[in-house]
Structure formats: C-alpha cells, structure tokens
Design a protein around this motif. Structure first.
Motif, short mmCIF file in Angstrom:
data_model
loop_
_atom_site.label_atom_id
_atom_site.label_comp_id
_atom_site.label_asym_id
_atom_site.label_seq_id
_atom_site.Cartn_x
_atom_site.Cartn_y
_atom_site.Cartn_z
N ALA A 40 -9.80 16.75 -3.58
CA ALA A 40 -8.44 16.32 -3.92
C ALA A 40 -8.27 14.83 -3.64
O ALA A 40 -8.94 14.26 -2.77
N LEU A 41 -7.36 14.19 -4.37
CA LEU A 41 -7.14 12.75 -4.20
C LEU A 41 -6.72 12.41 -2.78
O LEU A 41 -7.10 11.35 -2.25
N ASP A 42 -5.94 13.28 -2.14
CA ASP A 42 -5.51 12.97 -0.77
C ASP A 42 -6.62 13.21 0.26
O ASP A 42 -6.42 12.95 1.45
N GLU A 43 -7.78 13.68 -0.22
CA GLU A 43 -8.94 13.83 0.65
C GLU A 43 -9.93 12.69 0.46
O GLU A 43 -11.03 12.71 1.01
N MET A 44 -9.53 11.67 -0.33
CA MET A 44 -10.37 10.50 -0.58
C MET A 44 -9.79 9.28 0.11
O MET A 44 -8.59 9.20 0.38
N ILE A 45 -10.67 8.30 0.35
CA ILE A 45 -10.24 6.98 0.79
C ILE A 45 -11.00 5.96 -0.04
O ILE A 45 -12.18 6.17 -0.37
N PHE A 46 -10.33 4.87 -0.43
CA PHE A 46 -10.93 3.88 -1.32
C PHE A 46 -10.97 2.51 -0.65
O PHE A 46 -9.98 2.08 -0.04
N PHE A 47 -12.11 1.82 -0.80
CA PHE A 47 -12.31 0.49 -0.23
C PHE A 47 -12.56 -0.50 -1.36
O PHE A 47 -13.40 -0.27 -2.23
N GLY A 48 -11.84 -1.63 -1.35
CA GLY A 48 -12.05 -2.64 -2.38
C GLY A 48 -11.52 -3.99 -1.95
O GLY A 48 -10.69 -4.10 -1.04
N ASP A 49 -12.00 -5.04 -2.64
CA ASP A 49 -11.55 -6.40 -2.31
C ASP A 49 -10.48 -6.89 -3.27
O ASP A 49 -9.94 -7.99 -3.07
N ALA A 50 -10.16 -6.11 -4.30
CA ALA A 50 -9.17 -6.55 -5.30
C ALA A 50 -7.99 -5.58 -5.37
O ALA A 50 -7.54 -5.20 -6.44
N ILE A 51 -7.51 -5.16 -4.20
CA ILE A 51 -6.36 -4.26 -4.15
C ILE A 51 -5.09 -5.10 -4.08
O ILE A 51 -4.49 -5.29 -3.02
N ASN A 81 -8.56 -5.24 -10.25
CA ASN A 81 -9.09 -4.00 -10.83
C ASN A 81 -9.26 -2.88 -9.81
O ASN A 81 -9.59 -1.75 -10.18
N ASP A 82 -8.99 -3.14 -8.52
CA ASP A 82 -8.98 -2.08 -7.52
C ASP A 82 -7.56 -1.55 -7.26
O ASP A 82 -7.39 -0.49 -6.64
N TYR A 83 -6.55 -2.27 -7.72
CA TYR A 83 -5.16 -1.91 -7.41
C TYR A 83 -4.76 -0.53 -7.93
O TYR A 83 -3.96 0.16 -7.28
N PRO A 84 -5.28 -0.08 -9.10
CA PRO A 84 -4.89 1.26 -9.56
C PRO A 84 -5.17 2.37 -8.56
O PRO A 84 -4.48 3.40 -8.57
N ALA A 85 -6.15 2.19 -7.68
CA ALA A 85 -6.41 3.21 -6.66
C ALA A 85 -5.22 3.33 -5.71
O ALA A 85 -4.83 4.44 -5.32
N LYS A 86 -4.64 2.21 -5.35
CA LYS A 86 -3.46 2.22 -4.48
C LYS A 86 -2.26 2.79 -5.22
O LYS A 86 -1.49 3.60 -4.68
N HIS A 87 -2.09 2.37 -6.48
CA HIS A 87 -0.97 2.85 -7.29
C HIS A 87 -1.05 4.36 -7.49
O HIS A 87 -0.02 5.05 -7.59
N LEU A 98 -3.83 6.92 -3.40
CA LEU A 98 -4.92 7.11 -2.45
C LEU A 98 -4.69 6.25 -1.20
O LEU A 98 -4.08 5.18 -1.28
N ASP A 99 -5.21 6.70 -0.09
CA ASP A 99 -5.32 5.83 1.07
C ASP A 99 -6.34 4.76 0.72
O ASP A 99 -7.45 5.08 0.25
N THR A 100 -5.99 3.50 0.91
CA THR A 100 -6.88 2.41 0.53
C THR A 100 -7.07 1.44 1.69
O THR A 100 -6.21 1.30 2.56
N VAL A 101 -8.21 0.75 1.66
CA VAL A 101 -8.51 -0.29 2.63
C VAL A 101 -8.92 -1.53 1.85
O VAL A 101 -9.94 -1.52 1.15
N ARG A 102 -8.12 -2.59 1.94
CA ARG A 102 -8.48 -3.85 1.29
C ARG A 102 -9.34 -4.67 2.24
O ARG A 102 -8.94 -4.97 3.36
N VAL A 103 -10.55 -5.00 1.78
CA VAL A 103 -11.46 -5.79 2.59
C VAL A 103 -11.53 -7.21 2.04
O VAL A 103 -11.36 -7.43 0.85
#
Length: 248
Positions: free
Chosen positions: A200-211, A216-222, A225-230
């Motif tokens: 499930a989406l709420d069981e994922m975490i996404f890491f990206g530098d363009a959140i 192009n990483d922002y759609p994961a946050k939108h 998903l829990d996201t981590v911007r590095v």
C-alpha cells in the motif's frame, strides 16, 4: 513500519548519470536484506544497467529490488537469474514528433539554442522524452553550474506547457526536462508499483532531491507518500545508513 523504500536516482543515489559508488551499493544491499527497494527515475533501462544493476554486489537480494525506468512508465523485476520487463507504456509516433517540435521551438524562444553541447539534447526513451540542455554527455562540472536554482528550466517548462497540452513536463536531473503523457509522473509510477507489489502507498517511503513544486520528485509528495527530501548523495547515505541499522 514501512515495507518499501523508493528512491530517485540522479542527485539522490548517484551523481548525474554516474554509477553508484561502492558505499551506496553496499547500503542498498543492506536495505534489501530487510525491506523491498525500488528506484524510479527518468533514465531508460540501459542507463539503469550501467548506473545501478552492474554495481550491485552478488550477495544483494535482487528479488526484493524493483527498477522503474522513464518515470515509472516501465517496470523491471528480477527472477530466475534475470531481469524481466513487466510493463511499458510507450508513445505513439505522432506524440513523439509533437514533443520534438515543441522542444525545438521552446528552446529557441528561451535563448538556449546556442549553448555548448556535448552529445544529443533530445532522447526518446519510448515512454518519455528527455531534453538535456547541455547534451547527454556533458561533464558534471558544466551540469552543476548551468542551472543550480532551476530558473532556466522553469522558464523552459513555462514555454512548453501551452505547446504540449495533454503532457506532463517536469524538471529532473541537473539540466533536464522530462516529458510524459499527462498524468504519467512519479505518482503514476508509484501507484503502478503498489499494484505490482501489493504494498500500500502508506507502507512506502520515498527519497528524492527534487521534492519541490515543478520538480520531478514532487508528485510523490502530492500523492500523499511519506517523503524525505535530500540535498545530495552524501545526505542520502546518512539517511539510508541510519534506516538500515534501525531495521536490522
């Protein structure tokens, strides 16, 4: 606890178009021992083979590893000793031609047509067309200084949007613009990833530098998903190392 960690590639796990270094390959291998790992990025499968697959140690649990080239419009899994493409959503010939014509016009309007170029600027990856302002083979030093605040690509993005209704136009990498069909972005890819894995989406975490908006990483946050911007690869190493140690 999260069942799957998803990552952007360039700027997050590796320098732009460069292979994973030994430390990052080892960190991902440790993470694969305890959870599923996916990488979703704009490059096509041959680029993933060069940057990621060829760099993974023999001990890595590749059955837990998922590769999603071209912003998630393709998906590869490993089984029985080989990588297999599970799906691919490809452009028609007319769509590809429209995008190429729009890019040529927008680049001229933006004043970027006379940049120093290393290799091809436009790469058709089947389900995504990527414009690299300095060319596919540009040196890292040139890429890092061309558009560090994304202002040049935001200008190009704004020029392309009225020319390409029905398409998504996102900033990626250090000098790139990624174009896919509308609705096909990393959120689309992550939803397909959920379908393929049963996670499930709420069981994922996404890491990206363009959140960030337009990145192009922002759609994961939108998507929610829990996201981590590095900031960079070094910060990703610190975060992944801590997560791997905590999960073991």
């Amino acid at each position: 606890m999260k069942r799957l960690a998803a990552f952007d590639l360039d700027g997050t796990l590796a320098l732009n178009k460069q292979p994973l270094d030994d430390e990052m390959a080892d960190l991902l291998t440790r993470l694969l021992d305890v959870t599923m790992v996916a990488i979703i990025s704009g490059g096509d499968w041959p680029q993933f083979e060069k940057q990621v697959v060829s760099r993974m140690p023999a001990r890595a649990r590749l059955d837990n590893f998922i590769i999603q080239p071209t912003t998630g419009t393709k998906l590869y899994r490993h089984a029985d000793g080989q990588w297999t493409r599970i799906y691919a959503d490809l452009f028609t010939g007319d769509e590809s031609q429209r995008i190429r014509e729009a890019l040529t016009k927008a680049v001229e309007q933006a004043g970027y047509a006379n940049e120093n170029i290393w290799g091809e600027q436009i790469e058709d990856r089947g389900s995504q067309i990527t414009f690299s302002a300095l060319g596919q083979q540009a040196p890292l030093e040139a890429k890092d200084t061309w558009d560090p605040d994304h202002a040049k690509r935001k200008k190009l993005q704004a020029l392309l949007q009225p020319l390409l209704p029905g398409f998504a136009i996102n900033i990626g990498g250090a000098t790139s613009i990624d174009i896919t069909r509308e609705g096909i972005d990393k959120a689309y890819g992550l939803k397909r990833l959920s379908e393929q894995t049963g996670v499930a989406l709420d069981e994922m975490i996404f890491f990206g530098d363009a959140i960030f908006p337009g990145g192009n990483d922002y759609p994961a946050k939108h998507l929610g998903l829990d996201t981590v911007r590095v900031r960079d690869v070094a910060e990703t190493k610190s975060v992944v190392g801590a997560i791997a140690a905590w999960l073991v």
